[in-house]
Write a protein that holds these residues in place. Structure first.
Motif, PDB file in Angstrom:
ATOM      1  N   ALA A   1       0.803  -1.225   0.179  1.00 54.48           N
ATOM      2  CA  ALA A   1      -0.109  -0.172   0.061  1.00 54.48           C
ATOM      3  C   ALA A   1       0.951   1.107   0.043  1.00 54.48           C
ATOM      4  N   ALA A   2       1.891   1.181   0.748  1.00 55.75           N
ATOM      5  CA  ALA A   2       2.871   2.326   0.770  1.00 55.75           C
ATOM      6  C   ALA A   2       3.676   2.702  -0.456  1.00 55.75           C
ATOM      7  N   ILE A   3       3.984   1.490  -1.044  1.00 59.87           N
ATOM      8  CA  ILE A   3       4.408   1.698  -2.384  1.00 59.87           C
ATOM      9  C   ILE A   3       3.797   2.252  -3.557  1.00 59.87           C
ATOM     10  N   ILE A   4       2.579   1.989  -3.450  1.00 66.91           N
ATOM     11  CA  ILE A   4       1.269   2.621  -4.488  1.00 66.91           C
ATOM     12  C   ILE A   4       1.132   3.731  -3.992  1.00 66.91           C
ATOM     13  N   ILE A   5       1.040   4.154  -2.760  1.00 68.66           N
ATOM     14  CA  ILE A   5       0.592   5.672  -2.394  1.00 68.66           C
ATOM     15  C   ILE A   5       1.786   6.540  -2.924  1.00 68.66           C
ATOM     16  N   LEU A   6       2.990   6.001  -2.425  1.00 68.22           N
ATOM     17  CA  LEU A   6       4.209   6.892  -2.849  1.00 68.22           C
ATOM     18  C   LEU A   6       4.342   6.806  -4.448  1.00 68.22           C
ATOM     19  N   PHE A   7       4.299   5.972  -4.941  1.00 65.86           N
ATOM     20  CA  PHE A   7       4.356   6.336  -6.655  1.00 65.86           C
ATOM     21  C   PHE A   7       3.150   7.138  -7.103  1.00 65.86           C
ATOM     22  N   LEU A   8       1.953   6.803  -6.858  1.00 68.30           N
ATOM     23  CA  LEU A   8       0.882   7.708  -7.214  1.00 68.30           C
ATOM     24  C   LEU A   8       1.189   8.990  -6.726  1.00 68.30           C
ATOM     25  N   SER A   9       1.366   9.376  -5.396  1.00 66.47           N
ATOM     26  CA  SER A   9       1.744  10.724  -4.920  1.00 66.47           C
ATOM     27  C   SER A   9       2.783  11.360  -5.789  1.00 66.47           C
ATOM     28  N   TRP A  10       3.935  10.550  -6.232  1.00 72.18           N
ATOM     29  CA  TRP A  10       4.929  11.234  -6.894  1.00 72.18           C
ATOM     30  C   TRP A  10       4.649  11.901  -8.352  1.00 72.18           C
ATOM     31  N   ILE A  11       3.553  10.989  -8.991  1.00 75.72           N
ATOM     32  CA  ILE A  11       2.897  11.365 -10.148  1.00 75.72           C
ATOM     33  C   ILE A  11       2.075  12.636 -10.102  1.00 75.72           C
ATOM     34  N   TRP A  12       1.145  12.569  -8.933  1.00 80.49           N
ATOM     35  CA  TRP A  12       0.345  13.579  -8.766  1.00 80.49           C
ATOM     36  C   TRP A  12       1.063  14.796  -8.435  1.00 80.49           C
ATOM     37  N   LEU A  13       1.994  15.033  -7.527  1.00 81.43           N
ATOM     38  CA  LEU A  13       2.897  16.251  -7.285  1.00 81.43           C
ATOM     39  C   LEU A  13       3.615  16.698  -8.423  1.00 81.43           C
ATOM     40  N   HIS A  14       4.261  15.683  -9.111  1.00 77.07           N
ATOM     41  CA  HIS A  14       5.122  16.013 -10.575  1.00 77.07           C
ATOM     42  C   HIS A  14       4.047  17.022 -11.467  1.00 77.07           C
ATOM     43  N   TRP A  15       2.820  16.351 -11.540  1.00 78.78           N
ATOM     44  CA  TRP A  15       2.075  16.831 -12.458  1.00 78.78           C
ATOM     45  C   TRP A  15       1.490  18.283 -11.916  1.00 78.78           C
ATOM     46  N   LEU A  16       1.315  18.162 -10.633  1.00 76.70           N
ATOM     47  CA  LEU A  16       0.708  19.403 -10.244  1.00 76.70           C
ATOM     48  C   LEU A  16       1.610  20.741 -10.474  1.00 76.70           C
ATOM     49  N   PHE A  17       2.830  20.463 -10.174  1.00 80.37           N
ATOM     50  CA  PHE A  17       3.701  21.392 -10.060  1.00 80.37           C
ATOM     51  C   PHE A  17       4.683  21.660 -11.183  1.00 80.37           C
ATOM     52  N   LEU A  18       5.136  20.727 -11.896  1.00 79.06           N
ATOM     53  CA  LEU A  18       5.919  20.818 -13.193  1.00 79.06           C
ATOM     54  C   LEU A  18       5.482  20.210 -14.555  1.00 79.06           C
ATOM     55  N   GLY A  19       4.020  19.592 -14.184  1.00 80.34           N
ATOM     56  CA  GLY A  19       3.545  19.226 -15.512  1.00 80.34           C
ATOM     57  C   GLY A  19       3.677  17.540 -15.804  1.00 80.34           C
ATOM     58  N   PHE A  20       2.775  17.033 -16.367  1.00 81.27           N
ATOM     59  CA  PHE A  20       2.975  15.516 -16.663  1.00 81.27           C
ATOM     60  C   PHE A  20       3.385  15.344 -18.038  1.00 81.27           C
ATOM     61  N   ASP A  21       4.422  14.482 -18.089  1.00 81.25           N
ATOM     62  CA  ASP A  21       5.179  14.106 -19.327  1.00 81.25           C
ATOM     63  C   ASP A  21       5.458  12.744 -19.385  1.00 81.25           C
ATOM     64  N   PHE A  22       5.290  11.785 -20.281  1.00 87.70           N
ATOM     65  CA  PHE A  22       5.448  10.439 -20.211  1.00 87.70           C
ATOM     66  C   PHE A  22       7.178  10.143 -20.269  1.00 87.70           C
ATOM     67  N   LYS A  23       7.898  11.252 -20.769  1.00 87.20           N
ATOM     68  CA  LYS A  23       9.400  11.241 -20.771  1.00 87.20           C
ATOM     69  C   LYS A  23       9.896  11.074 -19.531  1.00 87.20           C
ATOM     70  N   MET A  24       9.035  11.554 -18.302  1.00 86.40           N
ATOM     71  CA  MET A  24       9.535  11.416 -16.845  1.00 86.40           C
ATOM     72  C   MET A  24       9.707  10.114 -16.486  1.00 86.40           C
ATOM     73  N   PHE A  25       9.123   9.144 -17.244  1.00 87.71           N
ATOM     74  CA  PHE A  25       9.523   7.700 -16.807  1.00 87.71           C
ATOM     75  C   PHE A  25      10.567   7.006 -17.377  1.00 87.71           C
ATOM     76  N   LYS A  26      11.159   7.954 -18.388  1.00 80.17           N
ATOM     77  CA  LYS A  26      12.604   7.398 -19.267  1.00 80.17           C
ATOM     78  C   LYS A  26      13.700   7.932 -18.565  1.00 80.17           C
ATOM     79  N   CYS A  27      14.590   6.745 -18.704  1.00 80.78           N
ATOM     80  CA  CYS A  27      15.863   7.248 -18.220  1.00 80.78           C
ATOM     81  C   CYS A  27      16.869   7.681 -19.237  1.00 80.78           C
ATOM     82  N   ASP A  28      17.002   8.937 -19.103  1.00 83.92           N
ATOM     83  CA  ASP A  28      18.118   9.472 -20.304  1.00 83.92           C
ATOM     84  C   ASP A  28      19.369   9.556 -19.690  1.00 83.92           C
TER      85      ASP A  28
END
Length: 595
Positions: free
Chosen positions: A291-318
């Motif tokens: 449960a904590a892993i899922i909450i942590l991951f979804l919270s990361w996506i939510w916070l990133h989208w809220l403040f820096l926007g959502f981009d599928f490139k964020m999942f890519k290791c460049d």
């Protein structure tokens, strides 16, 4: 106005007197043990919610009021203030003291961030993961306080690097030359390092050529008003602050020792239902970690989208890094190198930390026999607190360094050694206020049981049994999530656990089905700076407004409650057989609860 001012000054005193007097007709008119206990419960609840008295001082009231009202003798009330919970807490604080004293926490945090990279999205996830991991073993407050200075240094380095890049680009556009910013790639490594040092020393004032140094920008960051170079910089600061506050809370969910609310639940449950023997370190970790892993991951996506926007490139290791990312990686690397090689004290602390965790996990895993079966002659005698005390005592025994003195002949002689931690250091870390608060909660719960108030509440709540179980779980989860925003987490769980236990018994559902989600949701104090110490710590850095925390926290609250509801309907059900009313819970006969 002067009268109102006096009222404001003495508001806590007036609230104490007002609460005691206004509620007094309850025991006088009804004149029953249930009413007298309800009076004490209401008074303590008001004091805890309003903090008219310090929380730990309010927790001492059962020791005064129960004997006065004839509910419990003073000797029995006093015995409730020290339980197995306190021994477990002492052992855990010994570990936390050594981790912080020898800087092992900083090494772990920096190492984990270095592993995930320095891209803003991955950097955020790295800090969230390392913070959550530390929070599993240390208090949420200590974790946030330790990690935030590292985060602040990294954020300021990113802003500094961006300023240098813009100054360089401006120089190229105007055609002018700025030798302090130029680094010839053909020069040797020594000259390149000198160039980098000069880059950091660009004059910070406008010199007629449009150059602005990062130093000036960093100085502006420490002030107020428009103190960020760009809106993106400001959003990044907000994102980093909130990710530390929220991940320190989320990480504490995963272990019984991770937060005081988990410890209070464990002690309450094992005391109220001694025949269950199903809640221990291993079983709690098995259901809470996913449960904590899922909450942590979804919270990361939510916070990133809220403040820096959502981009599928964020999942890519460049693997290609920008100048800012290289600068950020450099500051993290430098901070890690400052720690030097791993010292003997850190190694011993890490080994003891691993030993404690392994002993907790393997004591009684549930699906196989644990090492506690070796003491089968004394079933139930060994608990998680036994392990915590065993390892905790080793921190006072194992040598950390030798004490030496120089003789008159110049010879250095060893005469003593100091252990990994001292009692004075342990005392400075031990949360005695929490220990007293929890003890007061146990005493209050005992008083409610002895007076019959718990049974009375359970009977009055029995009509809720007509509602679907999932709706009852949702209502109680949302109720405690709302309450914990305005009251401390330990005070909230201490108040609601006896009531929710009585509710579960009255409607004949497995108590774990209501108590587990409520305990988890009590930690979800994400909305306000005053709701949780980690929130207050990150808020003090000046990057956030209350509205920012409310917007971000509302989303994390929704995510967290939704994940808890998902967990309660999927993997937790078979783990504890939640669909049946257990034999270890009180049975109901003739409309009343019997043990």
């Amino acid at each position: 106005m002067k009268f109102l001012n006096y009222i404001f000054v003495y508001r806590r005193l007036l609230l104490v007197v007002f609460s005691l007097v206004v509620l007094l007709p309850l025991p006088i008119i009804l004149h029953s043990k249930e009413a007298e206990c309800a009076y004490i419960l209401f008074v303590i609840a008001i004091f805890w919610l309003t903090e008219a008295l310090p929380l730990s001082v309010t927790a001492l009231l059962p020791g005064l009021m129960f004997p006065m009202f004839g509910i419990m003798p003073s000797k029995e009330v006093a015995s409730a203030y020290f339980k197995d919970f306190h021994l477990l807490l002492i052992g855990v604080i010994c570990l936390a003291t050594s981790i912080e004293k020898w800087n092992l926490h900083k090494r772990i945090a920096l190492r984990m961030v270095m592993m995930v990279g320095v891209d803003p999205a991955w950097l955020t996830l790295g800090f969230m993961s390392s913070t959550a991991f530390l929070s599993m073993w240390l208090s949420n407050t200590s974790t946030a306080a330790m990690v935030m200075p590292i985060v602040e240094a990294v954020v300021q380095q990113i802003i500094s690097a961006e300023a240098e890049v813009e100054a360089t680009q401006m120089t190229y556009c105007t055609g002018s030359t700025n030798h302090t910013l130029e680094i010839d790639e053909s020069v040797n490594e020594h000259e390149a390092n000198e160039g980098k040092e000069k880059t950091k020393q660009v004059p910070g004032y406008r010199n007629g050529k449009g150059k602005i140094s990062s130093k000036t920008e960093l100085e502006k960051n420490s002030g107020t008003g428009n103190k960020y170079r760009t809106k993106k910089n400001h959003m990044m600061c907000k994102l980093m602050c909130l990710c530390i506050a929220y991940s320190s809370t989320i990480g504490g969910l995963t272990t019984i020792t991770g937060t005081s609310t988990n410890l209070i639940f464990s002690e309450h449950f094992n005391t109220r239902y001694p025949d269950c023997q199903c809640i221990n370190f291993g079983s709690w970790f098995i259901f809470s970690f996913p449960a904590a892993i899922i909450i942590l991951f979804l919270s990361w996506i939510w916070l990133h989208w809220l403040f820096l926007g959502f981009d599928f490139k964020m999942f890519k290791c460049d693997k290609t890094k920008t100048f800012q990312q290289k600068a950020c990686a450099e500051v993290i690397k430098n901070e890690y190198q400052k720690l030097g090689p791993m010292r003997y004290q850190e190694i011993v602390t890490l080994v003891l930390f691993i030993v404690m965790a392994l002993l907790w996990f393997t004591r009684d895993p549930g699906f196989v026999s644990g090492w506690s079966a070796l003491a089968s002659k004394y079933p139930g005698f060994i608990s998680d607190s036994t392990v915590a005390l065993l390892v905790g005592l080793l921190f006072f025994i194992i040598p950390a360094k030798m004490s030496t003195k120089t003789t008159s002949t110049g010879e250095i002689v060893s005469f003593d050694y100091s252990a990994l931690i001292t009692w004075k250091e342990f005392q400075s870390f031990m949360p005695w206020d929490i220990a007293i608060l929890v003890g007061g909660g146990f005493a209050l719960a005992d008083g409610c049981e002895v007076s019959g108030l718990s049974k009375w509440i359970g009977n009055k709540l029995s009509p809720l049994g007509s509602l679907p179980v999932w709706l009852i779980i949702l209502i109680t989860s949302l109720m405690v999530t709302t309450l914990t925003e305005v009251a401390s987490n330990p005070a909230t769980i201490t108040l609601v656990l006896p009531i929710l236990s009585s509710l579960a018994e009255a409607i004949q559902v497995n108590p774990l089905l209501i108590l587990i989600p409520s305990t988890l949701c009590i930690s979800f104090a994400f909305l306000l700076p005053v709701a949780n110490p980690p929130n207050a710590i990150v808020f003090s850095y000046g990057h956030l407004k209350v509205l920012d925390m409310v917007k971000a926290g509302l989303g994390v609250n929704i995510i967290s409650v939704a994940v808890v509801m998902l967990a309660m309907s999927t993997w937790i059900v078979p783990l504890f057989d939640l669909n049946t009313y257990p034999s270890w819970a009180p049975a109901i006969t003739n409309g009343t609860i019997s043990p």
